[in-house]
Design an enzyme around this catalytic site. Structure first.
Site, PDB file in Angstrom:
ATOM      1  N   SER A 140      53.205  27.481  -7.815  1.00 21.51           N
ATOM      2  CA  SER A 140      51.866  27.148  -7.337  1.00 21.51           C
ATOM      3  C   SER A 140      51.851  26.324  -6.055  1.00 21.51           C
ATOM      4  O   SER A 140      51.347  26.787  -5.021  1.00 21.51           O
ATOM      5  CB  SER A 140      51.110  26.408  -8.452  1.00 21.51           C
ATOM      6  OG  SER A 140      49.893  25.885  -7.993  1.00 21.51           O
ATOM      7  N   GLN A 154      50.150  22.316 -11.115  1.00 21.49           N
ATOM      8  CA  GLN A 154      50.853  21.535 -10.102  1.00 21.49           C
ATOM      9  C   GLN A 154      49.838  20.945  -9.128  1.00 21.49           C
ATOM     10  O   GLN A 154      48.641  21.241  -9.212  1.00 21.49           O
ATOM     11  CB  GLN A 154      51.889  22.414  -9.371  1.00 21.49           C
ATOM     12  CG  GLN A 154      53.184  22.599 -10.139  1.00 21.49           C
ATOM     13  CD  GLN A 154      54.270  23.280  -9.325  1.00 21.49           C
ATOM     14  OE1 GLN A 154      54.019  24.213  -8.572  1.00 21.49           O
ATOM     15  NE2 GLN A 154      55.507  22.825  -9.485  1.00 21.49           N
ATOM     16  N   GLY A 203      54.776  17.603  -9.724  1.00 21.38           N
ATOM     17  CA  GLY A 203      55.751  18.221  -8.837  1.00 21.38           C
ATOM     18  C   GLY A 203      57.050  17.456  -8.698  1.00 21.38           C
ATOM     19  O   GLY A 203      58.060  18.032  -8.319  1.00 21.38           O
ATOM     20  N   ASP A 254      59.562  16.250 -10.632  1.00 24.36           N
ATOM     21  CA  ASP A 254      59.881  16.525 -12.029  1.00 24.36           C
ATOM     22  C   ASP A 254      60.531  15.381 -12.787  1.00 24.36           C
ATOM     23  O   ASP A 254      60.082  15.020 -13.864  1.00 24.36           O
ATOM     24  CB  ASP A 254      60.805  17.748 -12.114  1.00 24.36           C
ATOM     25  CG  ASP A 254      60.167  18.994 -11.548  1.00 24.36           C
ATOM     26  OD1 ASP A 254      59.153  18.878 -10.836  1.00 24.36           O
ATOM     27  OD2 ASP A 254      60.681  20.089 -11.807  1.00 24.36           O
ATOM     28  N   ARG A 276      70.644  17.865 -10.735  1.00 21.73           N
ATOM     29  CA  ARG A 276      69.563  18.327 -11.601  1.00 21.73           C
ATOM     30  C   ARG A 276      69.194  17.296 -12.670  1.00 21.73           C
ATOM     31  O   ARG A 276      69.956  16.360 -12.922  1.00 21.73           O
ATOM     32  CB  ARG A 276      69.973  19.646 -12.284  1.00 21.73           C
ATOM     33  CG  ARG A 276      70.449  20.738 -11.343  1.00 21.73           C
ATOM     34  CD  ARG A 276      69.331  21.247 -10.468  1.00 21.73           C
ATOM     35  NE  ARG A 276      68.272  21.837 -11.288  1.00 21.73           N
ATOM     36  CZ  ARG A 276      67.079  22.212 -10.798  1.00 21.73           C
ATOM     37  NH1 ARG A 276      66.794  22.042  -9.537  1.00 21.73           N
ATOM     38  NH2 ARG A 276      66.177  22.735 -11.594  1.00 21.73           N
ATOM     39  N   GLU A 312      66.743  22.587   0.046  1.00 22.15           N
ATOM     40  CA  GLU A 312      65.658  22.228  -0.858  1.00 22.15           C
ATOM     41  C   GLU A 312      65.307  20.742  -0.672  1.00 22.15           C
ATOM     42  O   GLU A 312      64.142  20.370  -0.608  1.00 22.15           O
ATOM     43  CB  GLU A 312      66.095  22.500  -2.294  1.00 22.15           C
ATOM     44  CG  GLU A 312      65.030  22.269  -3.338  1.00 22.15           C
ATOM     45  CD  GLU A 312      65.547  22.567  -4.737  1.00 22.15           C
ATOM     46  OE1 GLU A 312      64.761  22.420  -5.684  1.00 22.15           O
ATOM     47  OE2 GLU A 312      66.736  22.941  -4.890  1.00 22.15           O
TER      48      GLU A 312
END
Length: 478
Positions: free
Chosen positions: A56, A134, A194, A196, A229, A440
């Site tokens: 999104s 989001q 967003g 996380d 992560r 990223e």
């Protein structure tokens, strides 16, 4: 490391030398190739490996960048996303591509079961999506896409098509998600704002019993470094929250329960995680202003959007501003207390045009101070407090710098007159994005690439910033 203002390096294979114009052209070409490669025919994946569906808020940022290449494709990006909107107005955070194997990403469509579990909330019967949301960047994106080529937008009726859907999206946030009763939208899962696994969520997540490790498989570790992560414990809690929401039919409140008193969230909101996030609400305010501009362009009344933006701004300052921190803080609605961790989300209200002057001045000091170091110890704003107990320069949202967030901070700085600082940040975004292979996210001190590369929103914000350096009144590339 001292922040550098060196020009953006040329992408591999183009040579580092050449004129400034040549370097910019090479960077633009490289960013364009990323978006073209990640285009699926109707939308853009963030990454073919790590994120092989449509996300999104990714699509909102991507549309802004795509508008610099193809306004029609940018419009299609947003219209594809809005085509999966639920009847209650929510825009789901993932729209699944049925051609992608189920094991390519988790949680997959068979986990969310939107078409069945979300039927009461109006999930589309023929498109599988997630059930959470989001940040509402979409109206801002739609307005910027329109502004990039008003003639094409007007000829195609773009704003006429998206305006009703965007107003329904905001209506959902203003009603279903005002769980604190003070006018701000609440988030029900750490994935919704967003960011996380921000350290801001550590304390609220302690209340959540994790799903058993054997009950899910982490596809993200197939393509991403485990050191970058979220941990298995965090992921187990994410899965538990999503499972509980699904089992309630994705209902935001329990209409059969009595309203509780004495806490921010009553028994009508039976969620283990309920937070008011300043970044999420800052994007909502900016998007209300964008809806006002869209309404005016369409010959409709902009006043309701402006009034909502003003009311949200007042609530944001009264509810989440903390002068002693020099920052907006998240609020845990289960306890009615602020979350003291300092996140870059607390700087995002710089996007809001009508903040009190003393708040703006404090935010500018905080941005460049010891906690974020912008322009001194870091070239890009980190996602979390450099001096925080949980700072980690490589782990997802616990310290690394993200390009979409820095794009937003750059807009905020520019809006409030900090033009030289905005120019420096713009230059740092372009330089770091090119040098990192459109990563990223990056280490905020060294610029080292983390996560995946050839990431769509990184390429998208590069294209937008390059285009804006060529527009009058936007500052130059030094």
């Amino acid at each position: 490391m001292t922040a550098t203002t060196a020009g953006p390096p040329a992408p591999p294979g183009t040579g580092a030398s050449g004129t400034r114009t040549g370097r910019r052209a090479a960077l633009r070409a490289a960013a364009s190739r990323v978006l073209l490669a990640n285009w699926t025919g109707t939308s853009t994946v963030p990454s073919h490996t790590l994120y092989p569906h449509q996300w999104s808020w990714d699509s909102a940022f991507i549309a802004v960048g795509l508008s610099r290449l193809s306004p029609r494709r940018a419009q299609r990006e947003l219209e594809t996303l809005l085509g999966a909107q639920w009847d209650d107005g929510r825009i789901p955070h993932i729209v699944f591509n049925p051609a992608v194997p189920l094991d390519a990403y988790f949680p997959s469509p068979d986990f969310w079961r939107s078409s069945t579990a979300g039927a009461t909330a109006g999930a589309p019967p023929d498109i599988e999506t997630s059930g959470i949301v989001q940040p509402p960047v979409h109206a801002l994106a739609a307005w910027l896409v329109h502004e990039s080529d008003p003639e094409t937008s007007g000829r195609r009726g773009f704003l006429e098509r998206v305006y009703p859907r965007l107003t329904a999206w905001h209506r959902y946030l203003h009603t279903n998600r005002d769980l604190g009763g003070a006018g701000l939208a609440s988030v029900l899962h750490p994935w919704e704002p967003g960011m996380d696994n921000s350290p801001c969520w550590d304390r609220p997540l302690e209340r959540v019993d994790p799903a058993p490790a054997a009950s899910f498989r982490r596809a993200d570790l197939t393509h991403g470094d485990a050191a970058d992560r979220p941990t298995d414990l965090d992921y187990g809690r994410y899965v538990r929250l999503a499972t509980d929401y699904r089992e309630r039919g994705y209902a935001d409140t329990d209409s059969n329960a009595d309203v509780d008193t004495g806490t921010d969230v009553g028994t009508r909101a039976p969620h283990g995680f309920v937070v008011e996030d300043p970044g999420f609400n800052a994007f909502l305010i900016v998007s209300e202003h964008a809806l006002a501009a869209i309404a005016l362009t369409l010959g409709q009344e902009p006043r309701p959007h402006r009034e909502r933006a003003r009311a949200l701004t007042t609530a944001l300052v009264e509810r989440l501003w903390h002068p002693e921190a020099g920052l907006f803080l998240c609020r845990d609605l289960r306890t009615g207390t602020p979350i003291e961790e300092k996140s870059v989300a607390g700087l995002l209200p710089l996007l809001v045009p009508d903040l009190p002057d003393d708040v703006v001045e404090a935010l500018l000091r905080t941005a460049s101070g010891e906690h974020f170091g912008l322009g001194s110890t870091t070239a890009l704003a980190p996602s979390y407090d450099l001096r925080g107990r949980s700072f980690d320069s490589s782990r997802y949202w616990r310290g690394p710098a993200w390009f979409n967030i820095n794009w937003a901070v750059e807009r905020g700085l520019r809006q409030h007159g900090a033009l030289a600082r905005a120019d420096d940040l713009r230059h740092a975004i372009l330089s770091s994005a090119g040098a990192s292979g459109f990563a990223e996210y990056v280490d905020p001190r060294t610029g080292r690439a983390r996560g995946t590369t050839d990431f769509s929103w990184t390429a998208a914000v590069v294209l937008d910033l390059l285009a804006r350096t060529e527009e009058p009144g936007e500052g130059g590339d030094r």
